[in-house]
Motif scaffolding. Structure first.
Motif, PDB file in Angstrom:
ATOM      1  N   ALA A 107       0.829  -1.211   0.000  1.00  0.00           N
ATOM      2  CA  ALA A 107       0.000   0.000   0.000  1.00  0.00           C
ATOM      3  C   ALA A 107       0.859   1.255   0.000  1.00  0.00           C
ATOM      4  O   ALA A 107       0.508   2.273  -0.616  1.00  0.00           O
ATOM      5  N   VAL A 108       1.995   1.213   0.702  1.00  0.00           N
ATOM      6  CA  VAL A 108       2.918   2.350   0.716  1.00  0.00           C
ATOM      7  C   VAL A 108       3.442   2.620  -0.684  1.00  0.00           C
ATOM      8  O   VAL A 108       3.494   3.773  -1.138  1.00  0.00           O
ATOM      9  N   PHE A 109       3.823   1.547  -1.393  1.00  0.00           N
ATOM     10  CA  PHE A 109       4.358   1.718  -2.741  1.00  0.00           C
ATOM     11  C   PHE A 109       3.293   2.159  -3.733  1.00  0.00           C
ATOM     12  O   PHE A 109       3.592   2.892  -4.680  1.00  0.00           O
ATOM     13  N   GLU A 110       2.058   1.745  -3.537  1.00  0.00           N
ATOM     14  CA  GLU A 110       0.989   2.153  -4.449  1.00  0.00           C
ATOM     15  C   GLU A 110       0.824   3.673  -4.454  1.00  0.00           C
ATOM     16  O   GLU A 110       0.570   4.282  -5.488  1.00  0.00           O
ATOM     17  N   VAL A 111       0.973   4.287  -3.280  1.00  0.00           N
ATOM     18  CA  VAL A 111       0.845   5.746  -3.186  1.00  0.00           C
ATOM     19  C   VAL A 111       2.161   6.438  -3.514  1.00  0.00           C
ATOM     20  O   VAL A 111       2.242   7.275  -4.425  1.00  0.00           O
ATOM     21  N   ASN A 112       3.207   6.104  -2.766  1.00  0.00           N
ATOM     22  CA  ASN A 112       4.465   6.858  -2.817  1.00  0.00           C
ATOM     23  C   ASN A 112       5.262   6.632  -4.093  1.00  0.00           C
ATOM     24  O   ASN A 112       5.990   7.527  -4.533  1.00  0.00           O
ATOM     25  N   PHE A 113       5.135   5.436  -4.672  1.00  0.00           N
ATOM     26  CA  PHE A 113       5.904   5.158  -5.880  1.00  0.00           C
ATOM     27  C   PHE A 113       5.015   5.128  -7.119  1.00  0.00           C
ATOM     28  O   PHE A 113       5.117   5.995  -7.983  1.00  0.00           O
ATOM     29  N   TRP A 114       4.104   4.165  -7.200  1.00  0.00           N
ATOM     30  CA  TRP A 114       3.328   4.032  -8.432  1.00  0.00           C
ATOM     31  C   TRP A 114       2.408   5.227  -8.660  1.00  0.00           C
ATOM     32  O   TRP A 114       2.242   5.678  -9.805  1.00  0.00           O
ATOM     33  N   GLY A 115       1.824   5.747  -7.601  1.00  0.00           N
ATOM     34  CA  GLY A 115       1.024   6.955  -7.762  1.00  0.00           C
ATOM     35  C   GLY A 115       1.859   8.105  -8.280  1.00  0.00           C
ATOM     36  O   GLY A 115       1.464   8.819  -9.210  1.00  0.00           O
ATOM     37  N   ALA A 116       3.033   8.278  -7.678  1.00  0.00           N
ATOM     38  CA  ALA A 116       3.937   9.354  -8.106  1.00  0.00           C
ATOM     39  C   ALA A 116       4.435   9.135  -9.528  1.00  0.00           C
ATOM     40  O   ALA A 116       4.587  10.095 -10.302  1.00  0.00           O
ATOM     41  N   VAL A 117       4.699   7.889  -9.896  1.00  0.00           N
ATOM     42  CA  VAL A 117       5.151   7.588 -11.260  1.00  0.00           C
ATOM     43  C   VAL A 117       4.084   7.969 -12.279  1.00  0.00           C
ATOM     44  O   VAL A 117       4.368   8.605 -13.304  1.00  0.00           O
ATOM     45  N   ASN A 118       2.847   7.590 -12.013  1.00  0.00           N
ATOM     46  CA  ASN A 118       1.780   7.874 -12.972  1.00  0.00           C
ATOM     47  C   ASN A 118       1.516   9.372 -13.089  1.00  0.00           C
ATOM     48  O   ASN A 118       1.224   9.875 -14.183  1.00  0.00           O
ATOM     49  N   VAL A 119       1.617  10.096 -11.978  1.00  0.00           N
ATOM     50  CA  VAL A 119       1.507  11.559 -12.038  1.00  0.00           C
ATOM     51  C   VAL A 119       2.671  12.132 -12.847  1.00  0.00           C
ATOM     52  O   VAL A 119       2.476  13.033 -13.682  1.00  0.00           O
ATOM     53  N   SER A 120       3.872  11.630 -12.620  1.00  0.00           N
ATOM     54  CA  SER A 120       5.055  12.136 -13.318  1.00  0.00           C
ATOM     55  C   SER A 120       4.929  11.956 -14.825  1.00  0.00           C
ATOM     56  O   SER A 120       5.241  12.869 -15.604  1.00  0.00           O
ATOM     57  N   LYS A 121       4.482  10.793 -15.236  1.00  0.00           N
ATOM     58  CA  LYS A 121       4.345  10.511 -16.668  1.00  0.00           C
ATOM     59  C   LYS A 121       3.336  11.454 -17.323  1.00  0.00           C
ATOM     60  O   LYS A 121       3.575  11.977 -18.416  1.00  0.00           O
ATOM     61  N   GLU A 122       2.206  11.670 -16.643  1.00  0.00           N
ATOM     62  CA  GLU A 122       1.204  12.554 -17.219  1.00  0.00           C
ATOM     63  C   GLU A 122       1.662  14.004 -17.192  1.00  0.00           C
ATOM     64  O   GLU A 122       1.371  14.773 -18.130  1.00  0.00           O
ATOM     65  N   ALA A 123       2.403  14.394 -16.164  1.00  0.00           N
ATOM     66  CA  ALA A 123       2.930  15.758 -16.103  1.00  0.00           C
ATOM     67  C   ALA A 123       3.884  16.020 -17.259  1.00  0.00           C
ATOM     68  O   ALA A 123       3.778  17.054 -17.949  1.00  0.00           O
ATOM     69  N   VAL A 124       4.806  15.113 -17.488  1.00  0.00           N
ATOM     70  CA  VAL A 124       5.776  15.298 -18.568  1.00  0.00           C
ATOM     71  C   VAL A 124       5.075  15.284 -19.922  1.00  0.00           C
ATOM     72  O   VAL A 124       5.408  16.081 -20.819  1.00  0.00           O
ATOM     73  N   ARG A 125       4.104  14.388 -20.089  1.00  0.00           N
ATOM     74  CA  ARG A 125       3.358  14.368 -21.353  1.00  0.00           C
ATOM     75  C   ARG A 125       2.654  15.701 -21.570  1.00  0.00           C
ATOM     76  O   ARG A 125       2.659  16.249 -22.681  1.00  0.00           O
TER      77      ARG A 125
END
Length: 290
Positions: A107-125
């Motif tokens: 659950a920690v990784f779902e928020v702190n890592f994968w959530g952040a990764v998906n936000v990062s990808k959409e931000a850069v796009r």
């Protein structure tokens, strides 16, 4: 980023702590905010104070990828652009490695890592396709613990180490020194705060029982201390003003340690690493192919 027009910020985790204070700081400085949080009612006071021309409040759970895409689209449609993304969602687990369940650790990784990764990808796009040629800024809220580990929060530490590695790799792929690169300014900065006064321990942290094998070790006493929600010394209101200034730098650093405690911890960690390298450097002699 040199325009004097108000910037549009996309702030995640804006209900409390760094996110809430960052939202207030941005609004106070005359910029615009698309504020993301799981419970929009928690920003009702700011929504009443600031009109929708300056503040848009949207519901977002970063573990829901489609919600990430939808809120970027809605914020972009509302304001016409997104200049700065403050990727700030965070979740911690007070536990030792053996005492935590796999479900709680994931659950920690779902928020702190994968959530952040998906936000990062959409931000850069978004910066690439919608903001060209000016790009934008992605501020990753990491932690002092993304470089200097802590025994009480091993999975939080691991998630921040992972976010730092991913962000540094992502940033290097967007490095403006390459003639093939789309962006000419540094796009990603890791904000690495020390302990600041927020309600993170009470609202964004789960707890697991100490494993019996650790009951007599210092980590068990540390758990009891942290469960008491001690106040950290860092002034969060002042810290967000610094972060706001970093977002305006023409060439911001990839890593930005925030707070004297963080700087001291980083220097100590680097000193230990250098000592380790010096001690065992000769063991690598002759291993490289000629």
């Amino acid at each position: 980023m040199t325009s004097k027009a108000p910037r549009v910020w996309f702030i995640i985790g804006s209900s409390t702590g760094f996110g809430r204070l960052m939202t207030q700081c941005v609004l106070r400085n005359g910029d615009k905010v698309a504020a993301m949080l799981r419970n929009p009612a928690m920003l009702a006071d700011l929504a009443k104070q600031f009109g929708t021309d300056q503040l848009l409040v949207l519901k977002l759970d970063v573990t829901n990828h489609q919600q990430i895409l939808d809120t970027f689209a809605e914020a972009g449609k509302h304001f016409g652009r997104i200049d700065v993304v403050f990727n700030n969602a965070g979740y911690a687990l007070l536990a030792d490695v053996e005492g935590a369940t796999e479900e709680a650790a994931r659950a920690v990784f779902e928020v702190n890592f994968w959530g952040a990764v998906n936000v990062s990808k959409e931000a850069v796009r978004w910066f690439r396709e919608q903001n060209k040629p000016s790009g934008g800024r992605l501020l990753q809220t990491s932690s002092m613990l993304g470089f200097t580990p802590d025994a009480n929060l091993p999975f939080y530490v691991a998630s921040k180490f992972a976010l730092e590695g991913l962000s540094e790799s992502f940033a290097s792929s967007l490095d403006g020194t390459s003639r093939y690169c789309i962006f000419i300014q540094r796009l990603i900065s890791l904000i690495e705060p020390r302990e600041f006064r927020t309600n993170a321990l009470s609202s964004n942290m789960d707890r697991s029982q100490v494993h019996p094998a650790y009951a007599h070790l210092p980590v068990a006493a540390s758990h009891k201390y942290l469960e008491g929600n001690p106040l950290a010394r860092g002034d969060t209101a002042k810290a967000v003003e610094v972060i706001y200034a970093v977002a305006g730098l023409p060439d911001p650093p990839l890593r930005f340690p925030l707070g004297r405690g963080c700087i001291e911890s980083f220097r100590n960690q680097i000193t230990k690493l250098n000592a380790n390298i010096d001690q065992y450097e000769s063991w690598s002699d002759g291993l490289d192919a000629e």
